[in-house]
Write a protein that holds these residues in place. Sequence first.
Motif, PDB file in Angstrom:
ATOM      1  N   TRP A  54       0.469  -1.361  -0.394  1.00  0.00           N
ATOM      2  CA  TRP A  54       0.216   0.063  -0.138  1.00  0.00           C
ATOM      3  C   TRP A  54       0.841   1.003  -0.364  1.00  0.00           C
ATOM      4  O   TRP A  54       2.153   1.389   0.118  1.00  0.00           O
ATOM      5  CB  TRP A  54      -1.198   0.029   1.459  1.00  0.00           C
ATOM      6  CG  TRP A  54      -0.325  -0.256   2.403  1.00  0.00           C
ATOM      7  CD1 TRP A  54      -0.083  -1.148   3.221  1.00  0.00           C
ATOM      8  CD2 TRP A  54       0.388   0.833   3.109  1.00  0.00           C
ATOM      9  NE1 TRP A  54       0.655  -0.793   4.278  1.00  0.00           N
ATOM     10  CE2 TRP A  54       0.918   0.848   4.331  1.00  0.00           C
ATOM     11  CE3 TRP A  54       0.118   2.206   2.851  1.00  0.00           C
ATOM     12  CZ2 TRP A  54       0.746   1.292   5.411  1.00  0.00           C
ATOM     13  CZ3 TRP A  54       0.850   3.334   3.552  1.00  0.00           C
ATOM     14  CH2 TRP A  54       1.751   2.530   4.934  1.00  0.00           C
ATOM     15  N   ASP A  55       0.132   2.404  -0.582  1.00  0.00           N
ATOM     16  CA  ASP A  55       1.347   3.844  -0.764  1.00  0.00           C
ATOM     17  C   ASP A  55       0.269   4.969  -0.518  1.00  0.00           C
ATOM     18  O   ASP A  55      -1.201   4.866  -1.062  1.00  0.00           O
ATOM     19  CB  ASP A  55       1.954   3.520  -1.795  1.00  0.00           C
ATOM     20  CG  ASP A  55       1.465   4.136  -3.019  1.00  0.00           C
ATOM     21  OD1 ASP A  55       1.269   4.495  -3.555  1.00  0.00           O
ATOM     22  OD2 ASP A  55       1.415   2.908  -3.582  1.00  0.00           O
TER      23      ASP A  55
ATOM     24  N   PRO B 204       8.568  -0.681   5.060  1.00  0.00           N
ATOM     25  CA  PRO B 204       8.447   0.999   4.825  1.00  0.00           C
ATOM     26  C   PRO B 204       9.455   1.812   3.175  1.00  0.00           C
ATOM     27  O   PRO B 204      10.626   1.361   3.645  1.00  0.00           O
ATOM     28  CB  PRO B 204       7.740   1.858   5.905  1.00  0.00           C
ATOM     29  CG  PRO B 204       8.986   0.811   7.080  1.00  0.00           C
ATOM     30  CD  PRO B 204       8.866  -0.170   6.390  1.00  0.00           C
TER      31      PRO B 204
ATOM     32  N   ARG C 203       5.416  10.515  -0.857  1.00  0.00           N
ATOM     33  CA  ARG C 203       5.104   9.168  -0.996  1.00  0.00           C
ATOM     34  C   ARG C 203       5.435   8.018   0.059  1.00  0.00           C
ATOM     35  O   ARG C 203       6.480   8.216   0.089  1.00  0.00           O
ATOM     36  CB  ARG C 203       4.857   8.165  -1.987  1.00  0.00           C
ATOM     37  CG  ARG C 203       4.038   7.320  -2.268  1.00  0.00           C
ATOM     38  CD  ARG C 203       4.344   6.426  -4.118  1.00  0.00           C
ATOM     39  NE  ARG C 203       5.280   5.139  -4.106  1.00  0.00           N
ATOM     40  CZ  ARG C 203       6.099   5.547  -5.052  1.00  0.00           C
ATOM     41  NH1 ARG C 203       6.212   7.125  -5.710  1.00  0.00           N
ATOM     42  NH2 ARG C 203       7.580   4.313  -4.951  1.00  0.00           N
ATOM     43  N   VAL C 204       4.684   7.412   0.753  1.00  0.00           N
ATOM     44  CA  VAL C 204       4.976   6.174   2.052  1.00  0.00           C
ATOM     45  C   VAL C 204       4.264   4.964   1.395  1.00  0.00           C
ATOM     46  O   VAL C 204       3.489   5.032   1.206  1.00  0.00           O
ATOM     47  CB  VAL C 204       4.574   7.146   3.035  1.00  0.00           C
ATOM     48  CG1 VAL C 204       4.978   6.128   4.055  1.00  0.00           C
ATOM     49  CG2 VAL C 204       5.028   8.128   3.612  1.00  0.00           C
ATOM     50  N   GLU C 205       5.402   4.151   1.295  1.00  0.00           N
ATOM     51  CA  GLU C 205       4.600   3.229   0.439  1.00  0.00           C
ATOM     52  C   GLU C 205       5.645   2.188   1.473  1.00  0.00           C
ATOM     53  O   GLU C 205       6.758   2.204   1.808  1.00  0.00           O
ATOM     54  CB  GLU C 205       5.890   2.978  -0.859  1.00  0.00           C
ATOM     55  CG  GLU C 205       4.718   1.708  -1.419  1.00  0.00           C
ATOM     56  CD  GLU C 205       5.799   1.196  -2.696  1.00  0.00           C
ATOM     57  OE1 GLU C 205       5.092   1.402  -3.303  1.00  0.00           O
ATOM     58  OE2 GLU C 205       7.111   2.068  -3.000  1.00  0.00           O
ATOM     59  N   ASN C 206       5.286   0.471   1.777  1.00  0.00           N
ATOM     60  CA  ASN C 206       4.869  -0.253   2.547  1.00  0.00           C
ATOM     61  C   ASN C 206       4.883  -1.349   1.829  1.00  0.00           C
ATOM     62  O   ASN C 206       3.851  -1.724   1.525  1.00  0.00           O
ATOM     63  CB  ASN C 206       4.594  -0.102   3.677  1.00  0.00           C
ATOM     64  CG  ASN C 206       4.368  -0.849   4.770  1.00  0.00           C
ATOM     65  OD1 ASN C 206       5.575  -1.342   5.903  1.00  0.00           O
ATOM     66  ND2 ASN C 206       4.222  -2.297   4.750  1.00  0.00           N
TER      67      ASN C 206
ATOM     68  N   TYR D  61       0.347   8.437  -0.867  1.00  0.00           N
ATOM     69  CA  TYR D  61       1.127  10.197  -1.976  1.00  0.00           C
ATOM     70  C   TYR D  61       0.307  11.374  -1.498  1.00  0.00           C
ATOM     71  O   TYR D  61      -1.078  11.757  -1.780  1.00  0.00           O
ATOM     72  CB  TYR D  61       1.647   9.911  -2.183  1.00  0.00           C
ATOM     73  CG  TYR D  61       0.385   9.998  -4.344  1.00  0.00           C
ATOM     74  CD1 TYR D  61       0.073  11.327  -4.878  1.00  0.00           C
ATOM     75  CD2 TYR D  61      -0.570   8.765  -4.702  1.00  0.00           C
ATOM     76  CE1 TYR D  61      -0.793  11.229  -5.729  1.00  0.00           C
ATOM     77  CE2 TYR D  61      -1.333   9.196  -4.920  1.00  0.00           C
ATOM     78  CZ  TYR D  61      -1.475   9.919  -6.050  1.00  0.00           C
ATOM     79  OH  TYR D  61      -2.404  10.572  -6.870  1.00  0.00           O
TER      80      TYR D  61
END
Length: 208
Positions: free
Chosen positions: A85-86, A115, A106-109, A88
């Motif tokens: 999931w991310d 992450p 953008r933060v993405e895991n 932005y």
Amino acid sequence: AEVSGKFDVLEDLNLATGVEVRYDNYAIRKGDAVSWAYGRSNFVDTANPIRNRSSFPLTVDVVGGIQGFPGFDPAAAGSDGRSAWDVYLDAEQNLTKWWLLGASARVENVQYTGPAVVGKLGTRVDAGDYVFFRGSASNGSRPPGVQQIFYSHKITAILPAGLTETITVGDGHRLRSAFGMGQLKPETSLGGSVGVGAGGVELGAGVE
């Protein structure tokens, strides 16, 4: 899902944000039995013979297996995947009539790799009606692909000592741990670019 809007702040503010949830899947189906059943041997299995379909009647036994690159056997077959999931946010603002500033993050895991935070900062300055200068800086992160994590296959190599089976294993295979190999890590990068334009012609340079 994405939401964007324009706000009457200073010389106009543009905002966009979004959320993404996905599941990546990777699958290998076992090949035809004639491509892997006998392994690297030239032995004809009389209990389970393979008939030569080019002859009539079908009574001639043939050798199974493919030299060097056998098919995917049941041990290599399988279906695996990972979730990700991310979130932005992107913003662009004309601070003045001649200065534009933009930023995004953008933060993405991603399952198995964890992450990551990436972003970009860019600006443009208009020096008159026909000349402008621009520049940007960014970082990036690319997790290993699902095929890098889950792919597995063996081949027969011809070495001075004779025929030897070699195997390519996925990221989570027990052989990697036995040889002290850690998990694959995301590829990271840093980048930047500058440019100048005048009279409809633009020149730029970038480094990464």
